[in-house]
Scaffold this motif. Sequence first.
Motif, PDB file in Angstrom:
ATOM      1  N   LYS A  77       0.827  -1.162  -0.027  1.00  0.00           N
ATOM      2  CA  LYS A  77       0.072   0.068  -0.123  1.00  0.00           C
ATOM      3  C   LYS A  77       0.793   1.232   0.088  1.00  0.00           C
ATOM      4  O   LYS A  77       0.786   2.145  -0.866  1.00  0.00           O
ATOM      5  N   PRO A  78       1.779   1.430   0.816  1.00  0.00           N
ATOM      6  CA  PRO A  78       2.500   2.548   0.834  1.00  0.00           C
ATOM      7  C   PRO A  78       3.344   2.832  -0.314  1.00  0.00           C
ATOM      8  O   PRO A  78       3.709   3.765  -1.121  1.00  0.00           O
ATOM      9  N   GLN A 104       1.304   3.856  -3.288  1.00  0.00           N
ATOM     10  CA  GLN A 104       0.793   5.340  -3.197  1.00  0.00           C
ATOM     11  C   GLN A 104       2.082   6.339  -3.621  1.00  0.00           C
ATOM     12  O   GLN A 104       1.638   7.347  -4.118  1.00  0.00           O
ATOM     13  N   LYS A 137       1.971   6.146  -7.421  1.00  0.00           N
ATOM     14  CA  LYS A 137       0.836   6.936  -8.087  1.00  0.00           C
ATOM     15  C   LYS A 137       1.142   8.377  -7.975  1.00  0.00           C
ATOM     16  O   LYS A 137       1.125   8.975  -9.110  1.00  0.00           O
ATOM     17  N   GLY A 138       1.665   8.722  -6.852  1.00  0.00           N
ATOM     18  CA  GLY A 138       2.062  10.273  -7.109  1.00  0.00           C
ATOM     19  C   GLY A 138       3.089  10.727  -7.888  1.00  0.00           C
ATOM     20  O   GLY A 138       2.950  11.589  -8.822  1.00  0.00           O
TER      21      GLY A 138
END
Length: 458
Positions: free
Chosen positions: A157-158, A161, A164-165
């Motif tokens: 998950k991290p 993220q 994606k950024g």
Amino acid sequence: MTEPETPRPLADATTVLTGTGNTTVAATVCDTPALAVRAELGPGSVLRDRFELTRRLGAGGMGVVFGAVDRLKREAGDPRHHVAIKLLNRELRGHSVAFTALQREASKAQALAHPNIATVYDFDQADGWTYLVMEMLLGRPLNEVLFEARDAGLGLKPALQIVKGIAEGLAYAHRRGVVHCDLKPANIFFTEDGIPKILDFGIARTLPSSSAAAQDDFDPGKLGAYTPSYATEDMMSGGDPDASDDLYALGIIAYELLSGRHPFNRENARRAREQGLVPARIRGLPPHQWRVLERCLAFDRKPRPRDASEFLKRFFRSAALRNLAIAAGVSVVLVAGGMGYVNYRQAGPDVAFQDLPAETRQRVRQLLDDGAGEWAFFEREGAEFAAWSSLELYAEAYALHPRNREAAAGLDRAADALLRLSSDDAGRQAQLADALARKSEYLRRYAPVAERLSGSGP
């Protein structure tokens, strides 16, 4: 410019930083071999009677960076009066290439206003100094984060993220015809708010097809500024910029975030190809995401997503959309069964699904679900690559469970769509049919494909 074999923090850093504890203040500094910096300015100095230097943050080959207070903003009550000042070394003051690179960093960054791209406010000269004014960032460079997560990764998950950024910042740049050309962890800053920011557009280039290309005749190759373990062979050979080159670097960064390791043991693309290095699959990453990541890591441009926008569409998808597609796929099979129950049973598999070994059953089910997800993405976005991906997944499921009705229906559907998308030229239709037939023996016998192979199709 080369980087050390061991990815220690700041080893290939474009961002040179100092800080207290886990908090660091960032401003970009070009990572060419360091030159001596005889800075006559220091804490307490003032540039253009406006920027008061407060502390030295770091230095690199092209410049020295200070934290500063923008007196004008402070007097106006602007809470964002803390900035970073990047000064071009006096030794490079008359160096036209270095001056141009700094100016380009400013102009390109100013044109790329996005939450995932570090902001550059101004480019100016005063008292014999050339400088950039940039936003002050609190946090850490991504290469420090990766060093702490080496051999383990950050967790799914991290990691995703952050990916994606970065991809969203790149997509914004690519839409404006700008390729970063030196994307790497040291050129990404991870803020205290958990936002990745892309830094250093000093060697960024415009795409040949971009309207900005004719206005940009600067040759970044004069700086020799790329990082081998994140650069494609085309970049190393001095080829024209291509957005997919940034996707190769993004793929490596994503792999490092997820696994804690460089996919090619930090070898450059040319050596990795020569050695036949293949990235190990990342456990826990959903199959469709692994396929996209694997394509980003391709040594040739063609298999990679064409730009970051396509990467975002392919890599990040709605779970609800996939579930809807799975339900739709099951409905198609059920309708087909209701229309011709006798033929349906006769065309069924020799071994019932429930009689397959548990591991095979699980794999086939996963492939069918992923195929349905890819098909739903194709229907929504009209992206041809998704139809091909769906077809390949159904073909693998069919190979594991011959005459599986759901796989056969998916193969029919994807093949029909791809044939519709192709041109009316008979030769091209035959080539496409041959490509489809090579994907699955089932498709070789599928009437629309067989007809085009024999030359009797429409």
